[in-house]
Design an enzyme around this catalytic site. Structure first.
Site, mmCIF file in Angstrom:
data_model
loop_
_atom_site.group_PDB
_atom_site.id
_atom_site.type_symbol
_atom_site.label_atom_id
_atom_site.label_comp_id
_atom_site.label_asym_id
_atom_site.label_seq_id
_atom_site.Cartn_x
_atom_site.Cartn_y
_atom_site.Cartn_z
ATOM 1 N N LEU A 142 30.453 44.286 43.763
ATOM 2 C CA LEU A 142 30.453 43.273 44.828
ATOM 3 C C LEU A 142 31.748 43.283 45.612
ATOM 4 O O LEU A 142 31.800 42.910 46.778
ATOM 5 C CB LEU A 142 30.252 41.876 44.222
ATOM 6 C CG LEU A 142 28.955 41.650 43.447
ATOM 7 C CD1 LEU A 142 28.966 40.286 42.765
ATOM 8 C CD2 LEU A 142 27.761 41.753 44.397
ATOM 9 N N GLY A 143 32.802 43.673 44.963
ATOM 10 C CA GLY A 143 34.085 43.679 45.646
ATOM 11 C C GLY A 143 35.165 44.126 44.698
ATOM 12 O O GLY A 143 34.958 44.255 43.493
ATOM 13 N N LYS B 40 33.660 39.415 36.983
ATOM 14 C CA LYS B 40 35.011 39.814 37.407
ATOM 15 C C LYS B 40 35.662 40.512 36.225
ATOM 16 O O LYS B 40 35.916 39.900 35.187
ATOM 17 C CB LYS B 40 35.792 38.576 37.843
ATOM 18 C CG LYS B 40 37.185 38.880 38.324
ATOM 19 C CD LYS B 40 37.767 37.690 39.071
ATOM 20 C CE LYS B 40 39.212 37.947 39.457
ATOM 21 N NZ LYS B 40 39.767 36.936 40.338
ATOM 22 N N ALA C 248 41.126 42.916 39.946
ATOM 23 C CA ALA C 248 39.829 43.048 39.286
ATOM 24 C C ALA C 248 38.804 43.792 40.126
ATOM 25 O O ALA C 248 38.903 43.864 41.347
ATOM 26 C CB ALA C 248 39.295 41.644 38.986
ATOM 27 N N GLY D 136 39.507 43.608 44.071
ATOM 28 C CA GLY D 136 40.785 43.023 44.488
ATOM 29 C C GLY D 136 41.900 43.798 43.828
ATOM 30 O O GLY D 136 41.677 44.857 43.233
ATOM 31 N N ASP E 234 46.696 30.980 47.634
ATOM 32 C CA ASP E 234 46.238 32.289 48.129
ATOM 33 C C ASP E 234 44.972 32.099 48.972
ATOM 34 O O ASP E 234 43.991 32.829 48.798
ATOM 35 C CB ASP E 234 45.993 33.232 46.946
ATOM 36 C CG ASP E 234 45.906 34.692 47.379
ATOM 37 O OD1 ASP E 234 46.379 35.014 48.496
ATOM 38 O OD2 ASP E 234 45.367 35.513 46.611
HETATM 39 N N1 ATP Z 1 31.567 35.118 42.644
HETATM 40 C C1 ATP Z 1 31.523 36.176 43.450
HETATM 41 N N2 ATP Z 1 30.370 36.522 44.032
HETATM 42 C C2 ATP Z 1 30.317 37.593 44.866
HETATM 43 N N3 ATP Z 1 31.374 38.368 45.162
HETATM 44 C C3 ATP Z 1 32.554 38.067 44.596
HETATM 45 C C4 ATP Z 1 32.692 36.967 43.702
HETATM 46 N N4 ATP Z 1 33.966 36.897 43.305
HETATM 47 C C5 ATP Z 1 34.599 37.907 43.913
HETATM 48 N N5 ATP Z 1 33.768 38.622 44.691
HETATM 49 C C6 ATP Z 1 34.118 39.761 45.525
HETATM 50 O O1 ATP Z 1 35.103 40.534 44.872
HETATM 51 C C7 ATP Z 1 36.317 40.557 45.638
HETATM 52 C C8 ATP Z 1 37.514 40.534 44.708
HETATM 53 O O2 ATP Z 1 37.480 39.361 43.924
HETATM 54 P P1 ATP Z 1 38.788 38.515 43.596
HETATM 55 O O3 ATP Z 1 39.435 38.125 44.887
HETATM 56 O O4 ATP Z 1 38.448 37.422 42.680
HETATM 57 O O5 ATP Z 1 39.641 39.628 42.866
HETATM 58 P P2 ATP Z 1 41.192 39.709 42.655
HETATM 59 O O6 ATP Z 1 41.508 41.032 42.048
HETATM 60 O O7 ATP Z 1 41.641 38.493 41.896
HETATM 61 O O8 ATP Z 1 41.706 39.615 44.152
HETATM 62 P P3 ATP Z 1 43.193 39.646 44.699
HETATM 63 O O9 ATP Z 1 43.389 41.017 45.270
HETATM 64 O O10 ATP Z 1 43.161 38.584 45.761
HETATM 65 O O11 ATP Z 1 44.093 39.332 43.559
HETATM 66 C C9 ATP Z 1 36.236 39.376 46.574
HETATM 67 O O12 ATP Z 1 36.963 39.562 47.764
HETATM 68 C C10 ATP Z 1 34.725 39.273 46.837
HETATM 69 O O13 ATP Z 1 34.345 40.172 47.869
#
Ligand code: ATP
Length: 528
Positions: A29-30, A52, A35, A32, A145
């Protein structure tokens, strides 16, 4: 077959495995910095979640560990229609996995498709973001953030604020100092490395978000990051003429460089632009009442224009009623368990977070305005709920306090509520003043003298730490000696924070705080 598939998680890369606990792995889904997020589909109910996944190897890093811990700790306590729900935390050999409420898209993807939003659609999204942020602040958490990627949306246009990994606890009268967040969203006080109030920083973030939604561009854009930061610190930006006067006014108030002059969250909610359309009904009917065990859900929004982006008609299946038709996920945390199928979950460990959390629940404590700036702190040891609004920090020393409030404090060092360790008594109280520091000190000295204080020689560098000015006063009576330290921290041209601390002396440690409280009470009665 399912058992075999899950067993493979233990021996093969999780990317190749089909299941994590009860969740069948789907598409990514994505991603970051921390994660990778994958779709998870429940093997039996077909309920969807976002998994995640954080590599356990990365969790070895104390800073990342703390980020994850904070996110889990906050999400598991929060219940708000506009904040993402956490259902479960799992650990498989290579990953720590957060099973989160599944969302269809994020604001970044929406703006990538349609460049900018019209004001009515932007308002609907913005209202929900602001209510989520308001809820965080009421629970003494700043998100820190706020950015497009962290504003998730479902097909019914419910907004959910996500990614609390940089969020932090705030206590009235205390200030954060960790520089974090994304450069284009960073508030001037964060860029300048000043002590900052997490609420003000989030409001700046809301200002950037609204500007982005209405223009499709960042307000402070330049060729280099240092120029971006410099523009933000000087507040140099223009609002395109197609943005209405009322929206421009709200943006300007949120993107005010001096934090103390920046609009407050309560004022945003009353701003004419904010209230031009109807507000979500949950806000009107049950404002601030999301602490009940059962979640409340917002009324669905069906802005036809935005629904097109999802390729669905506004009145199709995406309504809240459908979403909660199987309440097993929506309402069950923390009862929801991985053991729906014992074979599947047998090799999944549900993390013992109770044991390692920063103890105590996030209290529904009064807001800043309720306490008139008095310093409030939470103990890492409290185990009762509701908590007292005024309690004791693990330390009152500014640099250690800053570390504690920042991202380097090791939560694991905090002891469990059952600890019997005898702790040194420390106390810390903050008041705010917009008078010049010298005038504050003069008034303090006069009042202290009238109360019979004597003054100790000026502190050495070791004690002065980050404050500009300090007075050490001693009160002697037949029964007790009280040492008080007053330190003035400048928060820029308009505000100063005055910390009042009991400063014990090795020869006479404070083991009974009551005389100290009495002296401070008499002092406050004199100066206020
Ligand atoms: N609950 C969700 N449902 C659908 N997509 C999600 C969800 N949570 C996260 N994503 C997708 O995954 C991506 C990364 O998630 P998240 O921002 O929580 O990761 P991170 O590694 O903590 O990010 P960062 O780089 O801000 O630290 C988000 O931008 C979104 O596109």
């Amino acid at each position: 077959m399912q058992t075999a598939a899950f067993s493979s998680v233990e021996t093969r890369n999780v990317d190749e495995a089909q299941f994590i606990g009860p969740w069948k792995l789907g598409r990514t889904l994505g991603e970051g910095n921390l994660a990778k997020v994958k779709l998870g589909i429940h093997w039996e109910t077909e309920e969807r979640v976002a998994l995640k996944m954080i590599r356990n190897a990365e969790m070895e890093d104390e800073c990342i560990w703390n980020h994850v811990l904070r996110e889990v700790m906050i999400l598991r306590k929060f219940q708000h229609p506009n904040i993402l729900s956490l259902y479960q935390v799992l650990r498989v050999p290579k990953y720590t996995v957060l099973a989160l409420e599944y969302m269809d898209t994020d604001l970044h993807s929406i703006l990538a498709k349609c460049k900018r939003l019209n004001e009515s659609v932007a308002r609907r999204i913005f209202q929900q973001v602001v209510f989520a942020v308001e809820y965080c602040h009421q629970n003494n958490v700043s998100h820190r953030d706020l950015k497009l990627e962290n504003i998730l949306l479902s097909k019914d246009f419910t907004v959910k604020l996500s990614d609390f990994s940089l969020s932090n606890f705030m206590y009235d009268g205390t200030f954060l100092r960790t520089s974090c967040g994304t450069p284009h969203y960073a508030a001037p006080e964060v860029i300048q490395g000043r002590y900052y109030d997490g609420c003000d920083v989030d409001i700046w973030g809301c200002g950037i978000l609204l500007y982005l939604m209405l223009t499709g561009e960042f307000p402070f854009e330049d060729v280099t990051i240092s120029n971006v930061l410099s523009r933000a610190c000087k507040g140099i930006y223009t609002v395109p003429s197609h943005v209405s006067t009322s929206a421009t006014d709200l943006i300007r108030r949120m993107l005010t460089v001096i934090p103390t002059s920046r609009i407050k969250i309560g004022e945003i909610i009353q701003h004419p632009w904010f209230i031009a359309d109807r507000l979500p009904s949950y806000h009107l009917s049950s404002h601030n009442s999301f602490s009940s065990p059962e979640k409340q859900h917002p009324v669905s929004y069906y802005p036809a224009e935005l629904a097109k982006l999802f390729g669905s008609s506004p009145n199709s299946t995406f309504n809240v009623q459908n979403k909660v038709s199987n309440p097993s996920l929506e309402f069950s945390y923390p009862q929801f368990s991985a053991s729906t199928n014992s074979d599947l979950s047998s090799s999944v460990e549900t993390l013992p977070f109770q044991g390692i959390f920063y103890a105590g629940s996030i209290p529904n404590s009064p807001t800043k305005s309720d306490t008139k700036g008095a310093s409030t702190a939470a103990t890492g040891y409290s185990n009762s709920s509701p908590q007292s609004h005024v309690s004791i920090l693990p330390t009152s020393l500014p640099s250690e306090h800053a570390t504690y409030m920042g991202n380097t404090y090791n939560f694991r060092k905090l002891q469990s509520p059952t600890s019997t360790r005898i702790r040194t008594f420390r106390w810390h109280f903050g008041i705010q003043s917009n008078k010049p520091p010298r005038q504050i000190l003069l008034q303090f000295c006069q009042s202290l003298q009238q109360l019979g204080a004597s003054f100790l020689p000026y502190s050495t560098e070791e004690f002065l730490r980050e404050s500009k000015y300090r007075i050490d006063a001693k009160f002697n009576s037949d029964n007790f000696v009280v040492y008080l330290a007053f330190e003035v921290f400048s928060l820029g041209s308009l505000a100063n924070i005055i910390d009042i601390r009991f400063s014990s002396n090795k020869a006479s440690p404070i083991n009974n705080p009551m005389p100290c409280f009495e002296v401070v009470k008499r002092f406050l009665q004199k100066i206020i």
